[in-house]
Design an enzyme around this catalytic site. Structure first.
Site, PDB file in Angstrom:
ATOM      1  N   HIS A 145       0.829  -1.196   0.000  1.00  0.00           N
ATOM      2  CA  HIS A 145       0.000   0.000   0.000  1.00  0.00           C
ATOM      3  C   HIS A 145       0.869   1.254   0.000  1.00  0.00           C
ATOM      4  O   HIS A 145       1.243   1.756   1.069  1.00  0.00           O
ATOM      5  CB  HIS A 145      -0.902   0.000   1.238  1.00  0.00           C
ATOM      6  CG  HIS A 145      -1.802  -1.200   1.322  1.00  0.00           C
ATOM      7  ND1 HIS A 145      -1.355  -2.456   1.670  1.00  0.00           N
ATOM      8  CD2 HIS A 145      -3.132  -1.343   1.077  1.00  0.00           C
ATOM      9  CE1 HIS A 145      -2.366  -3.320   1.654  1.00  0.00           C
ATOM     10  NE2 HIS A 145      -3.446  -2.678   1.299  1.00  0.00           N
ATOM     11  N   HIS A 173      -4.075   3.165  -3.371  1.00  0.00           N
ATOM     12  CA  HIS A 173      -4.236   2.693  -1.994  1.00  0.00           C
ATOM     13  C   HIS A 173      -3.509   1.372  -1.756  1.00  0.00           C
ATOM     14  O   HIS A 173      -2.698   1.270  -0.842  1.00  0.00           O
ATOM     15  CB  HIS A 173      -5.726   2.531  -1.652  1.00  0.00           C
ATOM     16  CG  HIS A 173      -5.965   1.781  -0.388  1.00  0.00           C
ATOM     17  ND1 HIS A 173      -5.987   2.392   0.841  1.00  0.00           N
ATOM     18  CD2 HIS A 173      -6.152   0.453  -0.153  1.00  0.00           C
ATOM     19  CE1 HIS A 173      -6.183   1.471   1.782  1.00  0.00           C
ATOM     20  NE2 HIS A 173      -6.289   0.295   1.201  1.00  0.00           N
ATOM     21  N   GLU A 215     -17.375  -4.053  24.354  1.00  0.00           N
ATOM     22  CA  GLU A 215     -16.538  -5.253  24.441  1.00  0.00           C
ATOM     23  C   GLU A 215     -15.353  -5.188  23.492  1.00  0.00           C
ATOM     24  O   GLU A 215     -14.227  -5.552  23.866  1.00  0.00           O
ATOM     25  CB  GLU A 215     -17.378  -6.503  24.137  1.00  0.00           C
ATOM     26  CG  GLU A 215     -18.532  -6.759  25.104  1.00  0.00           C
ATOM     27  CD  GLU A 215     -19.790  -5.977  24.752  1.00  0.00           C
ATOM     28  OE1 GLU A 215     -19.808  -5.308  23.689  1.00  0.00           O
ATOM     29  OE2 GLU A 215     -20.768  -6.028  25.528  1.00  0.00           O
ATOM     30  N   HIS A 231     -28.093 -15.112  24.752  1.00  0.00           N
ATOM     31  CA  HIS A 231     -27.084 -14.955  25.801  1.00  0.00           C
ATOM     32  C   HIS A 231     -26.355 -16.259  26.139  1.00  0.00           C
ATOM     33  O   HIS A 231     -25.463 -16.252  26.973  1.00  0.00           O
ATOM     34  CB  HIS A 231     -27.736 -14.394  27.071  1.00  0.00           C
ATOM     35  CG  HIS A 231     -28.064 -12.927  26.980  1.00  0.00           C
ATOM     36  ND1 HIS A 231     -28.815 -12.407  25.947  1.00  0.00           N
ATOM     37  CD2 HIS A 231     -27.715 -11.868  27.769  1.00  0.00           C
ATOM     38  CE1 HIS A 231     -28.924 -11.093  26.123  1.00  0.00           C
ATOM     39  NE2 HIS A 231     -28.263 -10.741  27.200  1.00  0.00           N
TER      40      HIS A 231
END
Lengths: 731, 731
Positions: free
Chosen positions: A93, A330, A478, A541
């Site tokens: 890149h 890129h 999280e 869950h």
């Protein structure tokens, strides 16, 4: 304690063949004296820009003056090293390094404090390339700065087998790279962790007369990082915590892989970061506005109670006449023709990989300067140590990763008479015991502290104004939490960050957990509510496939302890494994303390907890983990009453068992005994190898259900009766 | 086409025992006439609040007037149904329903357009409870509104085995629940998908004289959803796309599980949403400011080019004298004493689960009103169908999920002479072929369209001003992408959303993928760069454990096609499986078109592609998937030259193979042949069961490396030579 650079390198898992043996390294302890640094003399002046790099640091500031022409030559060196390496690899890149070379140059040449010959010097400024695909930028900078890890031969073997310059920055491959990036958004979150670590240590150890902890964390992130949710999570926390020494450069180049960011990214990043509590500066000309970049950094440092985002508008592939400002630059080599055109356009007459002598000479001062910085700090630490003996010892432990002898004796042990308890509660007992002996233990939960049972009772909350505390409140973030913990772990070897949520929500943070495993960050994942045993919250869950999914992941320990002793054992293993993360799957529900469990057993991964057979020839082997081990034990008791010779094996960690000798493995699971039954309240995927084609794996290969836990166990057949029936079937 | 409500219910996988057989349902086609709705008469007026609910909708608006006292009684009914159900279950989350009852009441009683007796009526407004833990709010509302799915007995069996009222909202359990929430942040992202679907269909099918598609999407999300990165990803896209008919209520109650949000969440949500391009309104008194809520909704509807966030400041556990505004009311039953105190405090003399007669009577109008709305729409559709035959047929297909006969003939097929190609390219051929025959196919990539090869060449980009197009540009937002696709899939049975990124980045979106599997959303995950075969990008980009991790997940198809025919087969399977998602793992690198592969073979999951044995007794069975199948085939050729009888099996989908008859399985993998070798460039975890203890699994149980792909294959031993050696070893 004496930690040489070589020792540190080896502590970090690198062999020291890349550390020039002729150089004398400043040792950690500061007991050796070093020649004072003479590298601050400026190059001959013509048109000179003066930049005060460190406004009000604890130690002497680097005052840097460099001719603009030399600055530009250095920047073009960075650009062409990147172009040439990508061209030679025909892969990589080039766009980002070409656009970000100016900020890269200013950071590594004028602003950052580091010691190229001891990349692990504790008080160094940290740099994270969150837009990891642009890694040639960092390799070029490390090369110019004099890091032994990136020599010319390394640049030439970019992205090749066995090279020190892989396709994305990898801390475990390249000394001087702090973390492993590439998966977008991870790096900025790691940086939040590094800055948290600095703020925490500074608050805990700095004294009015001796600010022994004092460094910045710099990041470059791109549009891709900005779009990822993880960056918003981590940056929201950075703002909340007021991480003033975190300075992030947002490479605002308007191009991502699919083209102009207009097609998918039209939000106001500035306004969002202000909303997150950041100081925001916009450098409109990141291509040649060197003074603007310098001024922005100065301003960012002056803002001490907020992290700063410096939005630097750049041109991706700057200098390429036909490909700049387009997605084509890129992620692909420019191609020989365009490389030529770029060389002409930027007036670069040199052959590939050439570093002009004046550029080389200019950068060469960083080796002695860095040694000087470290020597200065070492002297300062010696002072600190004299005056603050206890704190110095703690800080040293965090810097070196050496634990106090006998720390593991702090772990609680249990007898079968100890009260039944949930392993999440037993985990909390371990954490609170360990925090007394492990100065680098800190962590918290994603808004489930009272469910995950992760609070350290003798500490308060790490917050903006109480950063010396050790309970971290991550909020419901999280993914950010995991990556922040990776940053903390990689800040200093003695940090042992832990983080927690429900086991099923590892799905939210899996990308960060995988990076823990890959980058050898010994994070402890405290994952409670580890099965249908959580009951009423239902299938959203209840983890099913999660144990299997982590058992399949390289370099991670998946531990599912069954009771108090096994939970203590799991913590012992997790603390000792500083180069791989551990996941502890813990129960919500109460579990009996079982006869036969032990810390030592856990260390072997799988072991016999009870057996009435002889000659290593049981009629049947019952294998359980975690909350199902007691079901296996109960089934064994019944079977034995019927005269069967039954062995019960706790299979708490497949990875650890796999590492045992063949002899040991045979002693636990003899090849001749094919009558095997496993029970685990999760997917049976993978168990086939353990129980064999004659055996039976009892588990759950469907999603869970919402009901009281006992009922679900019964309905799903995770019962003693099922184990007994299966045992009779197979034996 | 005639689709009765029962047919729709059964289409959605529900048996119709909950659909009162005495009621006559409006059919989809609108061919039946219905008695005109008489339910718009207001209750007797005393103190009356007039609220114009639908300002400028395509069909007649509901003009609602209700006494304040009755409104409050209804709101308290919702509160106490929630309190009582949680209390009876001794498990659940009463805090949110108590705080959000006012907005819930206004939405379901005054604003939303739905037909309780046909919850699948296409043009209904959608409601998503992103803060899914507060599901008793939605169950109470569905109950009051007259949905047959939530009767009094269901409220009383909240969170019990087999009940229709699980611990979090589950669309596959409870008719009337649109999506499955609980894992935070998913719901708001699903809602973005639903609103995208509406905007797309409206742009594609509405005519100046007939706006046949016209509904709103309402969401309630809490602080937890706001903290999750996924919500920022999805909301950034919602702003970018200008989803004006998405109206999100942010339950701003300042409490999360760990206590006051001050400890982890101090950003300015308002400012962030403004930065994301949303219209933001703040209702300061969400507890009793009914008119403010109504006015906010009116204002939100007037803003047509932006989604609206209505921040509603509420008190969690409103009404509970001792627990309101505290985390203790978030996730536990109030307890008998506090329930009593709350009853006194709110003046609620009724027994548990009681719905006062006047409240019941007031809500009873929704059954006829809803039938009227649907009848009106059916009539409108009949008009539409007359005038716009072709469009009507397409729209019907999307609404019903019925595919045109013979659609699968559009799939390309290949011969061994067809040019070698990467399966990612072959995938693009399939997508472009399918889009011509499947009106509901649309999707895109997370900023990797040109790498994942997902562009539909005959369509433009779905954008704010071109929403009729079918290429969706998700930006680098994998998690949001997955959840948005779940929303699209669940909007109408005929939608087939696909989304794409590199296979390794399923880690970023795993929580959304799991919900696809759980909630039966047939999303197609186009996951390219599926192994070390991607080469230089290195271990951060190379999946290892991912195949295993999805094979362990329930209700999902993991497909790894080996060439053109298998890619076509994978798409056939993926399109047909509307109730479970499919993941297609596709190569970056070119692969040969193999003799013996077929679409029919893929449908069986595992099948023989070549065999020179007889009597179902090969000397050895070589098993491969994806890019390694050609290695297995090449090894077989060499072994056969040496006189061996070798069978080569493509094991493209373990799940599908598992579903075949024992007889078929025996015909492919005969039990008597234990000489088996598998080869797959991924974790060997799980292969033990397939190859057996006598067999050998060739794979990769470490992280990858950065180098050209061929070199990594060689270094890691994923080679023909390794297969031949293993075959000789085991046979």
């Amino acid at each position: 304690m004496h930690l040489s650079s070589q020792a540190l390198l080896s502590l970090h898992g690198f062999n020291s063949d890349r550390v020039s043996p002729t150089l004398s390294f400043p040792s950690f302890s500061g007991l050796k004296s070093h020649s004072s640094c003479k590298a601050f003399t400026a190059s001959p002046r013509r048109r000179v820009v003066s930049t005060t790099v460190r406004a009000a640091a604890a130690v002497e500031t680097l005052d840097q003056t460099t001719e603009v022409s030399l600055v530009e030559k250095s920047i073009n060196t960075i650009r062409f090293l990147s172009i040439d390496a990508v061209e030679k690899a025909n892969s990589g890149h080039p766009g980002l390094p070409m656009g970000c070379a100016p900020m890269g140059h200013i950071l590594y040449d004028e602003v950052m404090r580091y010691n190229p010959k001891n990349p692990f010097w504790f008080n160094r400024d940290r740099f994270i390339l969150s837009a990891g695909h642009g890694c040639m930028l960092q390799y070029a900078l490390l090369h110019l700065a004099g890091y032994d890890s990136v020599l010319e031969e390394d640049l030439k073997s970019f992205r090749q087998w066995g090279s020190k310059t892989p396709g994305h920055p990898e801390n475990f491959e390249t000394v001087g790279v702090e973390v492993t990036t590439g998966p977008l958004g991870q790096g900025i979150a790691n940086a939040v962790g590094l800055a948290l670590a600095e703020k925490h240590l500074a608050a805990r150890f700095n004294k009015p007369d001796n600010e022994i902890v004092d460094h910045y964390t710099y990041v470059i992130l791109g549009d891709g990082c900005q779009m990822e949710g993880i960056s918003n999570e981590a940056c929201s926390l950075a703002g909340h915590w007021g991480l003033g020494k975190l300075i992030a450069f947002y490479d605002d180049n308007h191009i991502s892989i699919d083209g102009d960011t207009e097609i998918a990214f039209t939000e106001s990043v500035d306004q969002r970061f202000e909303a997150l509590g950041w100081h925001v500066i916009w450098v409109k000309n990141g291509n040649t506005g060197y003074d603007d970049i310098r001024a922005a950094i100065k301003e960012a440092k002056a803002v001490k109670d907020k992290p700063t985002l410096i939005k630097v508008t750049t041109t991706i592939g700057y200098g390429s006449p036909n490909k700049a400002n387009s997605y084509s630059v890129h992620g692909s080599a420019l191609g020989a023709k365009e490389v030529d055109a770029t060389r002409k356009n930027l007036g670069w007459p040199f052959e590939p990989f050439h570093v002009p002598e004046d550029v080389k000479k200019h950068w060469s001062r960083h080796v002695p300067a860095g040694a000087g910085l470290e020597a200065e700090w070492n002297a300062k630490f010696a002072e600190y140590e004299k005056k603050y003996k206890e704190e110095a010892a703690e800080l040293k432990a965090i810097i070196s990763g050496e634990f106090p002898a006998g720390w593991e004796k702090a772990l609680p042990t249990y007898t079968p008479e100890s009260p039944a308890d949930a392993t999440r509660n037993l985990s909390q007992q371990c954490l609170n015991a360990l925090v007394k002996v492990l100065p680098g233990l800190l962590g918290g939960s994603a808004d489930l502290a009272s469910s995950n049972m992760t609070l350290l009772k003798s500490y308060g909350d790490f917050q903006k104004n109480t950063p010396e505390e050790r309970n971290v409140r991550f909020g419901v973030r999280e993914h950010g939490m995991g990556a922040i913990c990776n940053g903390i772990a990689l800040h200093s070897p003695g940090f042992i960050p832990y983080c927690a949520t429900f086991f099923v929500f590892t799905d939210y943070m899996r990308a960060a957990i995988r990076i823990s495993a890959l980058c050898e960050a010994g994070v402890i994942y405290v994952m409670t509510h580890d099965s249908i045993g959580l009951g009423e919250d239902g299938p959203t869950h209840q983890p099913i496939e999660h144990l299997a999914s982590f058992r399949a992941m390289p370099n991670i320990l998946m531990l599912r302890p069954a009771d108090g002793n096994e939970t203590a054992g799991a913590y012992k293993v997790a603390v000792l494994n500083r180069k791989r993360p551990s996941i502890l799957a813990l129960s919500r529900q109460k579990l009996a303390q079982l006869p036969g469990t032990s810390i030592e057993g856990v260390e072997k991964g799988g072991y016999i907890i009870s057996d009435n057979s002889s000659g290593n020839k049981p009629d049947v082997i019952l294998i359980g983990t975690g909350s199902e081990l007691e079901i296996a034990a109960a089934a064994a008791e019944d079977l034995r009453k019927e005269g069967k010779a039954v062995r019960v094996v706790s299979f708490v960690s497949w990875e650890l068992f796999d590492e045992q000798s063949d002899q040991y493995k045979e002693s636990v699971l003899p090849a001749s005994v094919s009558a095997r039954v496993s029970i685990e309240a999760g997917s049976t995927f993978g168990w086939g190898k353990i129980v064999g084609s004659q055996g039976k794996a009892i588990g759950i290969d469907r999603f869970g259900a919402s009901a009281p836990a006992g009922r679900i166990y019964k309905e799903f057949g995770i019962t003693k009766e099922a184990v007994i029936a299966a045992a009779k079937e197979v034996s």
